[in-house]
Design an enzyme around this catalytic site. Structure first.
Site, PDB file in Angstrom:
ATOM      1  N   ASP A  38      48.113  33.253  43.601  1.00 45.65           N
ATOM      2  CA  ASP A  38      47.142  34.353  43.557  1.00 45.65           C
ATOM      3  C   ASP A  38      47.678  35.549  44.333  1.00 45.65           C
ATOM      4  O   ASP A  38      47.125  35.966  45.343  1.00 45.65           O
ATOM      5  CB  ASP A  38      45.821  33.853  44.167  1.00 45.65           C
ATOM      6  CG  ASP A  38      44.747  34.922  44.206  1.00 45.65           C
ATOM      7  OD1 ASP A  38      44.677  35.720  43.262  1.00 45.65           O
ATOM      8  OD2 ASP A  38      43.981  34.960  45.183  1.00 45.65           O
ATOM      9  N   HIS A  42      37.510  40.046  37.672  1.00 47.86           N
ATOM     10  CA  HIS A  42      38.441  40.628  38.632  1.00 47.86           C
ATOM     11  C   HIS A  42      39.796  40.562  37.957  1.00 47.86           C
ATOM     12  O   HIS A  42      40.421  39.503  37.909  1.00 47.86           O
ATOM     13  CB  HIS A  42      38.468  39.828  39.947  1.00 47.86           C
ATOM     14  CG  HIS A  42      37.494  40.324  40.955  1.00 47.86           C
ATOM     15  ND1 HIS A  42      37.466  39.877  42.249  1.00 47.86           N
ATOM     16  CD2 HIS A  42      36.528  41.275  40.850  1.00 47.86           C
ATOM     17  CE1 HIS A  42      36.509  40.528  42.903  1.00 47.86           C
ATOM     18  NE2 HIS A  42      35.925  41.362  42.081  1.00 47.86           N
ATOM     19  N   ASP A  53      38.205  35.732  38.256  1.00 48.48           N
ATOM     20  CA  ASP A  53      39.376  36.460  38.762  1.00 48.48           C
ATOM     21  C   ASP A  53      40.610  35.867  38.094  1.00 48.48           C
ATOM     22  O   ASP A  53      40.818  34.642  38.136  1.00 48.48           O
ATOM     23  CB  ASP A  53      39.428  36.334  40.295  1.00 48.48           C
ATOM     24  CG  ASP A  53      40.581  37.110  40.923  1.00 48.48           C
ATOM     25  OD1 ASP A  53      41.730  36.954  40.454  1.00 48.48           O
ATOM     26  OD2 ASP A  53      40.347  37.853  41.886  1.00 48.48           O
ATOM     27  N   GLU A  66      32.106  34.328  42.945  1.00 44.58           N
ATOM     28  CA  GLU A  66      33.515  34.237  42.546  1.00 44.58           C
ATOM     29  C   GLU A  66      34.166  32.952  43.065  1.00 44.58           C
ATOM     30  O   GLU A  66      34.231  32.717  44.262  1.00 44.58           O
ATOM     31  CB  GLU A  66      34.278  35.459  43.096  1.00 44.58           C
ATOM     32  CG  GLU A  66      35.757  35.473  42.714  1.00 44.58           C
ATOM     33  CD  GLU A  66      36.500  36.685  43.291  1.00 44.58           C
ATOM     34  OE1 GLU A  66      35.943  37.385  44.154  1.00 44.58           O
ATOM     35  OE2 GLU A  66      37.654  36.912  42.863  1.00 44.58           O
ATOM     36  N   TRP A 114      32.407  36.507  47.422  1.00 46.84           N
ATOM     37  CA  TRP A 114      33.564  35.615  47.514  1.00 46.84           C
ATOM     38  C   TRP A 114      33.713  35.203  48.977  1.00 46.84           C
ATOM     39  O   TRP A 114      33.664  36.057  49.871  1.00 46.84           O
ATOM     40  CB  TRP A 114      34.867  36.284  47.051  1.00 46.84           C
ATOM     41  CG  TRP A 114      36.023  35.368  47.324  1.00 46.84           C
ATOM     42  CD1 TRP A 114      36.341  34.224  46.639  1.00 46.84           C
ATOM     43  CD2 TRP A 114      36.967  35.453  48.403  1.00 46.84           C
ATOM     44  NE1 TRP A 114      37.415  33.606  47.223  1.00 46.84           N
ATOM     45  CE2 TRP A 114      37.826  34.331  48.307  1.00 46.84           C
ATOM     46  CE3 TRP A 114      37.160  36.363  49.446  1.00 46.84           C
ATOM     47  CZ2 TRP A 114      38.874  34.098  49.205  1.00 46.84           C
ATOM     48  CZ3 TRP A 114      38.205  36.136  50.338  1.00 46.84           C
ATOM     49  CH2 TRP A 114      39.047  35.012  50.216  1.00 46.84           C
ATOM     50  N   LYS A 131      37.430  30.083  43.294  1.00 45.69           N
ATOM     51  CA  LYS A 131      38.872  30.160  43.523  1.00 45.69           C
ATOM     52  C   LYS A 131      39.440  28.749  43.558  1.00 45.69           C
ATOM     53  O   LYS A 131      38.741  27.785  43.889  1.00 45.69           O
ATOM     54  CB  LYS A 131      39.116  30.881  44.850  1.00 45.69           C
ATOM     55  CG  LYS A 131      40.558  31.209  45.103  1.00 45.69           C
ATOM     56  CD  LYS A 131      40.672  32.260  46.192  1.00 45.69           C
ATOM     57  CE  LYS A 131      42.122  32.496  46.540  1.00 45.69           C
ATOM     58  NZ  LYS A 131      42.293  33.635  47.417  1.00 45.69           N
ATOM     59  N   ASP A 183      41.256  43.893  40.930  1.00 49.90           N
ATOM     60  CA  ASP A 183      41.410  43.266  42.247  1.00 49.90           C
ATOM     61  C   ASP A 183      42.881  42.931  42.499  1.00 49.90           C
ATOM     62  O   ASP A 183      43.347  41.876  42.080  1.00 49.90           O
ATOM     63  CB  ASP A 183      40.531  42.006  42.327  1.00 49.90           C
ATOM     64  CG  ASP A 183      40.604  41.354  43.702  1.00 49.90           C
ATOM     65  OD1 ASP A 183      41.100  42.005  44.639  1.00 49.90           O
ATOM     66  OD2 ASP A 183      40.172  40.195  43.839  1.00 49.90           O
ATOM     67  N   HIS A 240      42.746  33.217  40.009  1.00 46.35           N
ATOM     68  CA  HIS A 240      42.083  32.127  40.729  1.00 46.35           C
ATOM     69  C   HIS A 240      42.087  30.775  40.024  1.00 46.35           C
ATOM     70  O   HIS A 240      41.256  29.922  40.305  1.00 46.35           O
ATOM     71  CB  HIS A 240      40.649  32.523  41.067  1.00 46.35           C
ATOM     72  CG  HIS A 240      40.580  33.535  42.164  1.00 46.35           C
ATOM     73  ND1 HIS A 240      39.433  33.826  42.859  1.00 46.35           N
ATOM     74  CD2 HIS A 240      41.549  34.314  42.709  1.00 46.35           C
ATOM     75  CE1 HIS A 240      39.684  34.750  43.773  1.00 46.35           C
ATOM     76  NE2 HIS A 240      40.965  35.064  43.687  1.00 46.35           N
ATOM     77  N   ASP A 265      48.029  38.759  43.615  1.00 44.69           N
ATOM     78  CA  ASP A 265      47.394  40.066  43.465  1.00 44.69           C
ATOM     79  C   ASP A 265      48.374  41.219  43.250  1.00 44.69           C
ATOM     80  O   ASP A 265      48.293  42.245  43.921  1.00 44.69           O
ATOM     81  CB  ASP A 265      46.479  40.352  44.674  1.00 44.69           C
ATOM     82  CG  ASP A 265      45.278  39.436  44.700  1.00 44.69           C
ATOM     83  OD1 ASP A 265      44.457  39.529  43.780  1.00 44.69           O
ATOM     84  OD2 ASP A 265      45.171  38.606  45.624  1.00 44.69           O
TER      85      ASP A 265
HETATM   86  C1  RNT Z   1      40.104  36.737  46.988  1.00 42.40           C
HETATM   87  C2  RNT Z   1      39.198  37.302  45.958  1.00 42.40           C
HETATM   88  C3  RNT Z   1      38.398  38.494  46.387  1.00 42.40           C
HETATM   89  C4  RNT Z   1      39.195  39.514  47.175  1.00 42.40           C
HETATM   90  C5  RNT Z   1      38.494  40.817  47.407  1.00 42.40           C
HETATM   91  C6  RNT Z   1      39.164  41.629  48.463  1.00 42.40           C
HETATM   92  O1  RNT Z   1      40.949  35.790  46.516  1.00 42.40           O
HETATM   93  O2  RNT Z   1      39.918  37.591  44.807  1.00 42.40           O
HETATM   94  O3  RNT Z   1      37.789  39.050  45.288  1.00 42.40           O
HETATM   95  O4  RNT Z   1      40.433  39.772  46.588  1.00 42.40           O
HETATM   96  O5  RNT Z   1      37.186  40.597  47.664  1.00 42.40           O
HETATM   97 ZN    ZN Z   2      38.849  38.599  43.272  1.00 47.89          ZN
END
Ligand code: RNT
Ligand code: ZN
Length: 420
Positions: A297, A289, A262, A229, A188, A231, A328, A265, A299
């Protein structure tokens, strides 16, 4: 405190209930135990890492909060992870490591890291019978200060990150080789633009060219596999992300890589659970993820919500050997061990519930156009006693069931984390 007897009694009743629906709970628990979940090490220290002068995440990701007890070094992080893992039942766990979590007494540039800087992780994982996954860290670094890495117009910057990722592939390969469990390496990068760019094509062409160079380095796919990955946007890169979904989906397809989906994302109402079946018709394996976006996003810790249940259901329906699960998220406002434990157990609980679904019956109804039956049964399944089955899974693995995990978490907080 839950008694063994009450867990067993509840399981016994649940087992009968599910048997009436044609589902074998013992078999489901065996399957649940075989599903690896990759626990992300970066929840333990707010994505800081062990590089000298580490200053916390950048590149559009952000960990907020200042709950005491953050792991400050390798020893503390491994101790915290070991504690969390004791509260997570099952024998197939993996731990997901980022390149900034190296173990070296001297500073090492990112393009010079090697397997030797991660031997501590390998030895620890072997002792705990865990697999390891890996990630290059293309953020939180002066060479990423412009918000561009592999797609930077300057060749020197691109070269630095290409070298970093090639080194990471060697490390991932070594993880797989030494542990006998394939390592998934997720790429990523934060690359993007705050304001509207005029030459998106050039930036994306540079990203493609850099990835091509990275993939030229030969690795043994028996030991590691690359995933990419995408986004939608990040803080400071609101207008364009170079590695978009279309970019990486096409790139993964053309180069037989894995794709990482993810859950944070995409657009706020767009869900990854609907993407799994489409992508798997064209790619052989994918990585997830699992996260929780709140308006963006963000998290947040994974909850047992509708989308998590859908993700788990789609994973089970499409093949647990083809959908690889990683977590994640990073929340620094609560006890970090609790964050790991709650999120992972929610993931397991959702998988448990998904495994208990009378799949063939439902598929048959759908095929026959019996949508009424499908609705009545899926609604009924929502309140079936899957929690009793999961509690029994905890008992089988000698892990506290339900709220009982709190006692362990608080003990550790008082005796270890509060003293840091
Ligand atoms: C960032 C991505 C990525 C990170 C990690 C820390 O938006 O989701 O995967 O969160 O690599
Ligand atoms: Zn991620």
């Amino acid at each position: 405190m839950r008694s063994e007897r009450s867990i067993e009694l509840a399981y016994h009743i649940a087992k009968e209930r599910y048997a009436e629906a044609g589902v074998d709970t013992d078999l489901c628990l065996k399957l649940l135990d075989s599903i690896p979940i990759s626990l992300h090490c970066w929840q333990g220290d707010d994505v800081t890492g062990f590089e000298k002068n580490a200053s916390g995440a950048s590149g559009g990701i952000l960990s907020t909060g200042n709950y005491p007890g953050r792991a400050r070094n390798m020893e503390e992080l491994l101790q915290d992870l070991s504690t969390a893992l004791k509260l997570i039942p099952g024998n197939s766990m993996k731990v997901n490591v980022h390149a900034i979590y190296l173990d070296s007494p001297k500073p090492v540039e990112r393009n010079e890291i090697g397997p030797e800087h991660f031997q501590t992780w390998i030895d620890w994982a072997r002792e705990k019978k865990l697999g390891l996954d890996f990630n290059p860290t293309c953020f939180s670094h002066p060479m990423a200060a412009d918000g561009l890495t592999l797609s930077h117009p300057k060749e020197e910057v691109r070269k630095f990150w290409i070298e970093h990722i090639i080194q990471c592939r060697k490390i991932a390969e070594e993880f797989g080789k030494q542990l006998g469990k394939r390592c998934f390496m997720n790429i990523w990068i934060p690359d993007g633009f705050k304001d509207i760019p005029v030459d998106r094509t050039a930036a994306r062409a540079r990203l493609r060219e850099s990835l091509d160079q990275i993939l030229e380095y030969p690795v043994n796919l028996k030991y590691m596999r690359d995933s990419v990955e995408s986004k939608l946007f990040g803080i400071g890169v609101e207008s364009c992300t170079v590695g978009s979904h279309e970019f990486y989906l096409a790139y993964a397809l053309q180069n037989q890589l894995m794709l990482t989906l993810d859950s944070g994302h995409f657009h706020p109402t767009e869900v990854i659970s609907d993407k799994i079946s489409s992508v798997l018709l064209f790619l052989d394996e994918i990585l997830l993820h699992v996260s929780r976006p709140v308006r963006w996003d963000s998290d947040h810790v994974v909850l047992f919500d509708d989308e998590l249940q859908q993700i788990a259901a789609e994973t089970v329906r499409n093949g647990i050997d083809r959908v690889h699960i990683g977590l994640d998220y990073f929340d620094a406002t609560i006890n970090r061990i609790a964050a790991w434990v709650v999120g992972t157990r929610n993931m397991q609980k959702a998988l448990c519930k998904a495994l208990l679904e009378p799949r063939e019956t439902l598929k048959q109804m759908e095929k026959e156009g019996n949508y009424t039956g499908r609705l009545v049964l899926t609604e009924e399944l929502k309140a079936m006693p899957f929690q009793s089955v999961y509690d029994y899974f905890c008992l089988q693995h000698g892990t506290p069931a339900g709220y009982d995990v709190m006692e362990n978490i608080l003990d550790y907080e008082r005796n270890i984390q509060d003293k840091r």
